[in-house]
Design a protein around this motif. Structure first.
Motif, PDB file in Angstrom:
ATOM      1  N   TYR A 118      61.874  13.927   6.526  1.00  0.00           N
ATOM      2  CA  TYR A 118      61.686  15.375   6.441  1.00  0.00           C
ATOM      3  C   TYR A 118      61.336  15.950   7.810  1.00  0.00           C
ATOM      4  CZ  TYR A 118      59.250  19.766   5.392  1.00  0.00           C
ATOM      5  OH  TYR A 118      58.819  21.079   5.397  1.00  0.00           O
ATOM      6  N   VAL A 119      60.480  15.252   8.548  1.00  0.00           N
ATOM      7  CA  VAL A 119      60.080  15.730   9.873  1.00  0.00           C
ATOM      8  C   VAL A 119      61.214  15.534  10.874  1.00  0.00           C
ATOM      9  CG1 VAL A 119      58.469  15.415  11.787  1.00  0.00           C
ATOM     10  CG2 VAL A 119      57.642  15.330   9.424  1.00  0.00           C
ATOM     11  N   VAL A 120      61.872  14.380  10.812  1.00  0.00           N
ATOM     12  CA  VAL A 120      62.954  14.084  11.744  1.00  0.00           C
ATOM     13  C   VAL A 120      64.041  15.155  11.699  1.00  0.00           C
ATOM     14  CG1 VAL A 120      64.906  12.516  12.143  1.00  0.00           C
ATOM     15  CG2 VAL A 120      62.600  11.589  11.849  1.00  0.00           C
ATOM     16  N   LYS A 121      64.314  15.660  10.520  1.00  0.00           N
ATOM     17  CA  LYS A 121      65.382  16.648  10.352  1.00  0.00           C
ATOM     18  C   LYS A 121      64.875  18.097  10.448  1.00  0.00           C
ATOM     19  CE  LYS A 121      68.557  13.751   7.696  1.00  0.00           C
ATOM     20  NZ  LYS A 121      67.954  12.483   8.134  1.00  0.00           N
ATOM     21  N   GLY A 122      63.609  18.270  10.782  1.00  0.00           N
ATOM     22  CA  GLY A 122      63.024  19.604  10.869  1.00  0.00           C
ATOM     23  C   GLY A 122      62.970  20.118  12.295  1.00  0.00           C
ATOM     24  N   PRO A 123      62.339  21.271  12.491  1.00  0.00           N
ATOM     25  CA  PRO A 123      62.228  21.868  13.827  1.00  0.00           C
ATOM     26  C   PRO A 123      61.406  20.993  14.771  1.00  0.00           C
ATOM     27  CG  PRO A 123      60.821  23.024  12.264  1.00  0.00           C
ATOM     28  CD  PRO A 123      61.669  22.091  11.459  1.00  0.00           C
ATOM     29  N   GLY A 129      50.226   6.519  13.303  1.00  0.00           N
ATOM     30  CA  GLY A 129      50.245   7.320  14.511  1.00  0.00           C
ATOM     31  C   GLY A 129      51.061   8.583  14.317  1.00  0.00           C
ATOM     32  N   LEU A 130      50.935   9.499  15.259  1.00  0.00           N
ATOM     33  CA  LEU A 130      51.621  10.780  15.188  1.00  0.00           C
ATOM     34  C   LEU A 130      52.938  10.735  15.960  1.00  0.00           C
ATOM     35  CD1 LEU A 130      48.653  13.269  15.745  1.00  0.00           C
ATOM     36  CD2 LEU A 130      49.592  12.404  13.583  1.00  0.00           C
ATOM     37  N   TYR A 131      53.970  11.268  15.314  1.00  0.00           N
ATOM     38  CA  TYR A 131      55.296  11.339  15.920  1.00  0.00           C
ATOM     39  C   TYR A 131      55.854  12.747  15.783  1.00  0.00           C
ATOM     40  CZ  TYR A 131      55.497   6.201  15.824  1.00  0.00           C
ATOM     41  OH  TYR A 131      55.246   4.862  16.011  1.00  0.00           O
ATOM     42  N   GLY A 132      56.714  13.103  16.730  1.00  0.00           N
ATOM     43  CA  GLY A 132      57.469  14.338  16.638  1.00  0.00           C
ATOM     44  C   GLY A 132      58.925  14.022  16.362  1.00  0.00           C
ATOM     45  N   PRO A 133      59.714  15.021  15.956  1.00  0.00           N
ATOM     46  CA  PRO A 133      61.147  14.819  15.750  1.00  0.00           C
ATOM     47  C   PRO A 133      61.880  14.747  17.084  1.00  0.00           C
ATOM     48  CG  PRO A 133      60.579  17.101  15.372  1.00  0.00           C
ATOM     49  CD  PRO A 133      59.291  16.390  15.629  1.00  0.00           C
ATOM     50  N   PRO A 134      63.152  14.378  17.077  1.00  0.00           N
ATOM     51  CA  PRO A 134      63.907  14.314  18.329  1.00  0.00           C
ATOM     52  C   PRO A 134      63.873  15.646  19.060  1.00  0.00           C
ATOM     53  CG  PRO A 134      65.201  13.456  16.491  1.00  0.00           C
ATOM     54  CD  PRO A 134      63.969  14.058  15.904  1.00  0.00           C
ATOM     55  N   GLY A 135      63.725  15.589  20.375  1.00  0.00           N
ATOM     56  CA  GLY A 135      63.732  16.805  21.165  1.00  0.00           C
ATOM     57  C   GLY A 135      62.398  17.508  21.273  1.00  0.00           C
ATOM     58  N   THR A 136      61.330  16.905  20.761  1.00  0.00           N
ATOM     59  CA  THR A 136      60.009  17.516  20.911  1.00  0.00           C
ATOM     60  C   THR A 136      59.694  17.681  22.397  1.00  0.00           C
ATOM     61  OG1 THR A 136      59.222  16.490  18.860  1.00  0.00           O
ATOM     62  CG2 THR A 136      57.550  17.289  20.396  1.00  0.00           C
ATOM     63  N   PRO A 137      59.341  18.877  22.849  1.00  0.00           N
ATOM     64  CA  PRO A 137      59.094  19.103  24.281  1.00  0.00           C
ATOM     65  C   PRO A 137      58.010  18.189  24.832  1.00  0.00           C
ATOM     66  CG  PRO A 137      59.238  21.187  23.099  1.00  0.00           C
ATOM     67  CD  PRO A 137      59.196  20.116  22.053  1.00  0.00           C
ATOM     68  N   GLN A 138      58.216  17.732  26.061  1.00  0.00           N
ATOM     69  CA  GLN A 138      57.245  16.849  26.695  1.00  0.00           C
ATOM     70  C   GLN A 138      55.887  17.528  26.840  1.00  0.00           C
ATOM     71  OE1 GLN A 138      57.476  13.592  27.459  1.00  0.00           O
ATOM     72  NE2 GLN A 138      55.287  13.771  27.914  1.00  0.00           N
ATOM     73  N   ALA A 139      55.894  18.833  27.064  1.00  0.00           N
ATOM     74  CA  ALA A 139      54.627  19.560  27.196  1.00  0.00           C
ATOM     75  C   ALA A 139      53.819  19.498  25.910  1.00  0.00           C
ATOM     76  CB  ALA A 139      54.887  21.014  27.583  1.00  0.00           C
TER      77      ALA A 139
END
Length: 332
Positions: free
Chosen positions: A87-92, A261-271
């Protein structure tokens, strides 16, 4: 009393401020607002009540304070944790919806599923680990087993009769039990649930016979309702100091653990990654938070940079995938 009108000097002093106000407002509106400027969601891919849920709520509470914006937990269980992560991977990828990832929905899932909805290495952006999860085996007291040796003998005398519950197919509890059964040459029937909370409800009710889970979930029921027989670790847990390790219980080499652990979806800004990682460094070094996680829940904080966390994930995949595949366990 007559109303006083502003003098020319007052107008001259006030004029620059009046002229600067719109300019300041315009300056503030240029560019994106600093992250975060609204609520951040952490998707926990298991039902409420398990180690993943309870530890993340402790982290989210302190993270709210550090980030200055609400950090809320939302449970989306299913398929050993892969449903919520997908769900997160395919989200914003704006940093406002993060996934709680862990061993079961990364390395274990890669060994259990012939096809996954996401690639753990390619599609997950590591931000920060949260906790390490030691795992122990607990049996319902109605079985009458006071030691691991007694439990193993019971299983051997009744192959396939007893049941064990886990947080889902492919969860760390599932694989921990599979590894235990294979190592001891015993058999039992697996009953998957949608999180550890429902497992313990049925364990206490006598619907299932045993489970493998964290010290923090076993401790409240040990030894009256659930007897913890072994901690599959090299050292005893501070939460369950009377429970022997694998070697002490007579099953050397049996180890089981998990982590989150915490992960972001692809393309999460480095900042965004850097901002959350720095906030997590503060959270996981906060004495009150560490006390709740480690001392009260038996979940020691796991501190790593995003770069080290990414390398750690690859190491876990290399270690666990062959073990899972060799076990013959499948989740699809």
């Amino acid at each position: 009393m007559p109303v006083q009108t502003p003098t020319r000097r007052t107008l001259l002093v006030a004029a620059p401020a009046l002229l600067a106000a719109p300019a300041l407002a315009q300056t503030r509106s240029i560019g994106p607002a600093p992250y975060p400027d609204r609520t951040v969601r952490i998707i926990v891919p298991f039902a409420a009540g398990g180690a993943s849920d309870t530890s993340t709520r402790v982290v989210a509470q302190k993270l709210t304070e550090v980030l200055g914006q609400p950090v809320v937990v939302e449970n989306r269980p299913g398929a050993g944790g892969t449903t919520g992560v997908d769900y997160v991977v395919k989200g914003p990828n704006d940093g406002y919806t993060l996934a709680l990832g862990g061993l079961s929905m990364t390395a274990l899932a890669m060994g259990l599923y012939s096809r996954m909805p996401y690639d753990p290495v390619r599609d997950l952006v590591p931000i920060s680990p949260t906790v390490l999860v030691p795992i122990g085996i607990g049996v319902r007291t109605g079985l009458g087993c006071n030691t691991l040796a007694e439990f193993i003998n019971l299983l051997k005398a009744n192959p396939g009769k007893y049941t064990y519950g886990s947080a889902g197919n492919g969860s760390s509890g599932h694989i921990s039990c599979v590894a235990f059964l294979r190592r001891t040459g015993t058999e039992a029937i697996h009953i998957p649930y949608r999180g550890s909370g429902p497992v313990f409800n049925d364990l206490l009710a006598g619907t299932v016979d045993f489970t493998a889970d964290s010290p923090g979930l076993l401790a409240p029921h040990h030894p009256d309702k659930v007897k913890a027989l072994v901690m599959a670790t090299e050292e005893r847990s501070s939460t369950l100091p009377d429970v022997p390790t694998s070697a002490e219980a007579g099953v050397p080499g049996y180890k089981a653990y998990s982590w989150f652990g915490l992960y972001g979806p692809p393309g999460t800004p480095q900042a965004v990654v850097s901002r959350i990682a720095e906030a997590m460094r503060v959270v996981l070094n906060d004495p009150a938070t560490v006390n709740r996680l480690d001392r009260e829940m038996g979940l020691p904080p796991l501190r790593q940079t995003p770069e080290r966390f990414a390398a750690f994930l690859r190491e876990e995949i290399d270690y666990w995938v062959p073990i899972v595949r060799a076990s013959g366990a499948r989740a699809d």
